[in-house]
Design an enzyme around this catalytic site. Structure first.
Site, PDB file in Angstrom:
ATOM      1  CD  GLU A   1     -48.785  12.465  25.625  1.00  0.00           C
ATOM      2  OE1 GLU A   1     -49.135  13.580  26.062  1.00  0.00           O
ATOM      3  OE2 GLU A   1     -48.885  12.164  24.433  1.00  0.00           O
TER       4      GLU A   1
ATOM      5  CG  HIS B   1     -17.978  20.201  20.596  1.00  0.00           C
ATOM      6  ND1 HIS B   1     -16.605  20.186  20.667  1.00  0.00           N
ATOM      7  CD2 HIS B   1     -18.308  19.496  19.489  1.00  0.00           C
ATOM      8  CE1 HIS B   1     -16.117  19.534  19.611  1.00  0.00           C
ATOM      9  NE2 HIS B   1     -17.139  19.097  18.887  1.00  0.00           N
TER      10      HIS B   1
ATOM     11  CE  LYS C   1     -54.088  18.711  27.694  1.00  0.00           C
ATOM     12  NZ  LYS C   1     -54.675  17.743  26.782  1.00  0.00           N
TER      13      LYS C   1
ATOM     14  N   GLY D   1     -52.822   9.933  19.815  1.00  0.00           N
ATOM     15  CA  GLY D   1     -52.225  11.172  19.292  1.00  0.00           C
ATOM     16  C   GLY D   1     -50.758  11.003  18.920  1.00  0.00           C
ATOM     17  NE  ARG D   2     -48.276   8.133  24.042  1.00  0.00           N
ATOM     18  CZ  ARG D   2     -49.438   8.303  24.667  1.00  0.00           C
ATOM     19  NH1 ARG D   2     -50.112   9.434  24.488  1.00  0.00           N
ATOM     20  NH2 ARG D   2     -49.939   7.380  25.461  1.00  0.00           N
TER      21      ARG D   2
ATOM     22  CE  LYS E   1     -57.731  10.068  19.344  1.00  0.00           C
ATOM     23  NZ  LYS E   1     -57.131   8.992  20.128  1.00  0.00           N
TER      24      LYS E   1
ATOM     25  CD  GLU F   1     -51.940  24.262  24.327  1.00  0.00           C
ATOM     26  OE1 GLU F   1     -53.052  23.708  24.112  1.00  0.00           O
ATOM     27  OE2 GLU F   1     -51.186  23.921  25.254  1.00  0.00           O
TER      28      GLU F   1
HETATM   29  O1  F6P Z   1     -51.866  17.136  26.125  1.00  0.00           O
HETATM   30  C1  F6P Z   1     -51.429  15.964  25.540  1.00  0.00           C
HETATM   31  C2  F6P Z   1     -52.158  15.634  24.263  1.00  0.00           C
HETATM   32  O2  F6P Z   1     -53.422  15.181  24.536  1.00  0.00           O
HETATM   33  C3  F6P Z   1     -51.365  14.627  23.441  1.00  0.00           C
HETATM   34  O3  F6P Z   1     -51.563  13.331  23.839  1.00  0.00           O
HETATM   35  C4  F6P Z   1     -51.831  14.943  22.066  1.00  0.00           C
HETATM   36  O4  F6P Z   1     -50.976  14.428  21.092  1.00  0.00           O
HETATM   37  C5  F6P Z   1     -51.838  16.452  22.118  1.00  0.00           C
HETATM   38  O5  F6P Z   1     -52.268  16.770  23.421  1.00  0.00           O
HETATM   39  C6  F6P Z   1     -52.717  17.138  21.108  1.00  0.00           C
HETATM   40  O6  F6P Z   1     -54.046  16.767  21.234  1.00  0.00           O
HETATM   41  P1  F6P Z   1     -55.042  16.995  20.041  1.00  0.00           P
HETATM   42  O7  F6P Z   1     -54.522  16.271  18.863  1.00  0.00           O
HETATM   43  O8  F6P Z   1     -56.361  16.473  20.501  1.00  0.00           O
HETATM   44  O9  F6P Z   1     -55.105  18.477  19.774  1.00  0.00           O
END
Ligand code: F6P
Length: 510
Positions: A340, A371, A481, A254-255, A195, A201
């Site tokens: 979240e 199990h 972060k 995002g979620r 987003k 990452e």
């Molecule tokens: O660290 C949490 C977050 O901001 C989530 O809310 C989001 O879905 C995810 O990281 C990824 O963020 P982005 O889509 O901006 O890379």
């Protein structure tokens, strides 16, 4: 004392009945506490009869919903009003499915048209031979596609996805390397899903994917990239061709973003019609959620049960077990959605929250979990409300006995949790009176999966409204972060002694 405080006090003062008493007092309990959502891809049955909801509690929660302004909050959400006050914006995931402010719905239609054009062009070979897609994203930019593809794009004797999709999220290079191993670089496209287009990452993995293509002899590696983002300028600046940027609105969280261009890999795996069917299943739930009041509103009813366990009975966790291998990632998806969204300690207007917020969401796959962790559910000292999710039609062609055993085990667990069993030997006794709800899908189709996800989105929202928090921000993820960035930037001493020692032990600091 506010009106909602008074409601909570009344709810807390209500008598606690056992499940056995609730059933004994009402022959019609199963019907009255069940509900069905009519979904184009197959109905979904919900059974809350084995929860401790009583008529009195339901009436109390309906009053709470009124006093907490549930109808108004729902209207704000579904009409594109400011549902996310701390960030001063709307939460427009339903607009992606056709319910929302006209301008937002129109914008989503344009996005979907562009997505469809690109997906179909790729499937028709207009961008050369494409056999693999590495989808790079994390959190909300990965969990939805991973769930949908794992659930719906498994190869069968008759069908194989036109493009095999690998979802890579972790910065740990083992994840990306495994995807490289499975893909032919000459036939691979990369989707960079972020987003913000800044997440460390994702951007690090995306850079490594470009390097892999380059080193593998691909002449125009950036030409192989599609960007799925709400920050199109950053994507272009990073090197993605403008025509390959599929931008979605900043107001889609995002979620909650699977319905936007973040769903691109799902369309690549299922074909456009499959993705469109997911949207249709979700919008069927949106309509039910928008048009149904009180207890009859199934996501709201689920929230009543959730709140009864967390707020009135002190449960700190809720578990979801998918009795279907195809839904193995559903508990992971729910974890982000619920934790979240609702793991907060301030109200929507910035005051301290004087009650528990979201419980810990956890779970797994049945029958495996029986199990492993069900011992605690049956005999542990804590009460854990459980959701079972099962699918009537099997997704495989093996002996139907597999599916019969799967489903009977699912229903047996709910029965055992409720019934319990006496024994003169305490170690062999089961207390019973333990709650569960069951969700039974007629079949697992794109539409039913879309509906299941939308149901949980609205359940999460309803929970938030009733405890008066904002489910649409996530400031809690920022501090870690920031500290990682400080460490990466070589910030001097100043962390706690334990962290300093760990950094030194790992060779990250002198
Ligand atoms: O660290 C949490 C977050 O901001 C989530 O809310 C989001 O879905 C995810 O990281 C990824 O963020 P982005 O889509 O901006 O890379």
């Amino acid at each position: 004392m506010t009106d909602t405080d008074a409601r909570w006090s009344d709810l807390a003062a209500m008598p606690r009945q056992t499940l056995q008493d609730l059933f004994a007092a009402d022959d019609d309990r199963v019907r009255r506490f069940s509900g069905t959502l009519a979904i184009p891809g197959g109905d979904i049955l919900f059974d809350w009869s084995k929860t401790h909801l009583s008529d009195a509690l339901v009436a109390g929660f309906e009053g709470l919903a009124r006093d907490a302004g549930f109808d108004g909050a729902r209207e704000v959400l579904l009409s594109g009003g400011i549902a996310n006050p701390t960030e001063g914006r709307a939460a427009e995931h339903t607009a992606q499915r056709g319910i929302g402010a006209d301008a937002s719905v129109a914008e989503a239609d344009v996005l979907h048209m562009r997505m469809r054009g690109l997906v179909e062009a790729i499937h028709e070979g207009m961008l050369g031979e494409v056999r693999h897609l590495i989808h790079i994203g994390i959190g909300g930019s990965a969990l939805g596609p991973a769930l949908a593809i794992d659930a719906l794009a498994r190869p069968t004797a008759e069908w194989r996805a036109p493009v095999d999709v690998h979802v890579v999220s972790n910065i740990d290079g083992n994840a990306l390397e495994a995807a490289f191993e499975a893909c032919d670089p000459a036939k691979t496209m990369i989707a960079v899903a972020s987003k913000t287009f800044t997440t460390i990452e994702t951007m690090t993995n995306a850079a490594s994917a470009i390097q892999w293509l380059e080193e593998s002899g691909v002449s125009d590696p950036y030409g192989r990239v599609v960007a799925l983002t709400a920050a199109p300028d950053r994507a272009v600046e990073w090197g993605v061709d403008e025509t390959r940027v599929l931008p979605f609105s900043e107001s889609v969280g995002g979620r909650y973003s699977l319905w936007s261009s973040i769903g691109f890999p799902v369309a690549m795996a299922l074909g456009w019609d499959g993705f469109a069917a997911m949207l249709e299943g979700a919008v069927a739930v949106d309509r039910h959620f928008a048009d149904t009041d009180g207890f009859a509103n199934l996501p709201l009813r689920a929230a009543f049960a959730d709140l009864m366990y967390v707020q009135l009975r002190g449960c700190q966790t809720r578990a979801t077990f998918a009795y279907d291998e195809r839904l193995a990632l559903f508990p992971d998806y729910l974890q982000q959605l619920e934790m979240e969204s609702n793991g907060k300690s301030v109200t929507a207007d910035g005051k301290p929250l004087h009650r528990p917020s979201a419980p810990i969401t956890w779970g797994g796959t049945g029958t495996d979990a029986q199990h492993a962790v069900f011992q605690l559910l049956h005999q542990g000292t804590v009460e854990v409300p459980v959701d079972f999710i099962a699918v009537k039609a099997p997704g495989h062609d093996l002996d139907p006995e597999h599916h019969t055993i799967l489903l009977t085990n699912c229903f047996a667990q709910g029965a055992a949790l409720m019934a319990g069993k006496d024994s003169i030997d305490a170690a062999r006794a089961y207390p019973g009176n333990r709650p569960s709800a069951t969700i039974l899908c007629e079949a697992l189709t794109p539409a039913t999966l879309g509906a299941l996800i939308a149901f949980h989105e609205h359940r999460t929202f309803a929970n938030a409204v009733l405890i008066e928090i904002n489910p649409f921000d996530q400031f809690g993820v920022e501090l870690g972060k920031q500290i990682a960035n400080q460490i990466a930037a070589g910030a001097g001493a100043g962390f706690d002694p334990s962290t300093e020692a760990l950094l030194a032990a790992a060779g990250l600091k002198d």
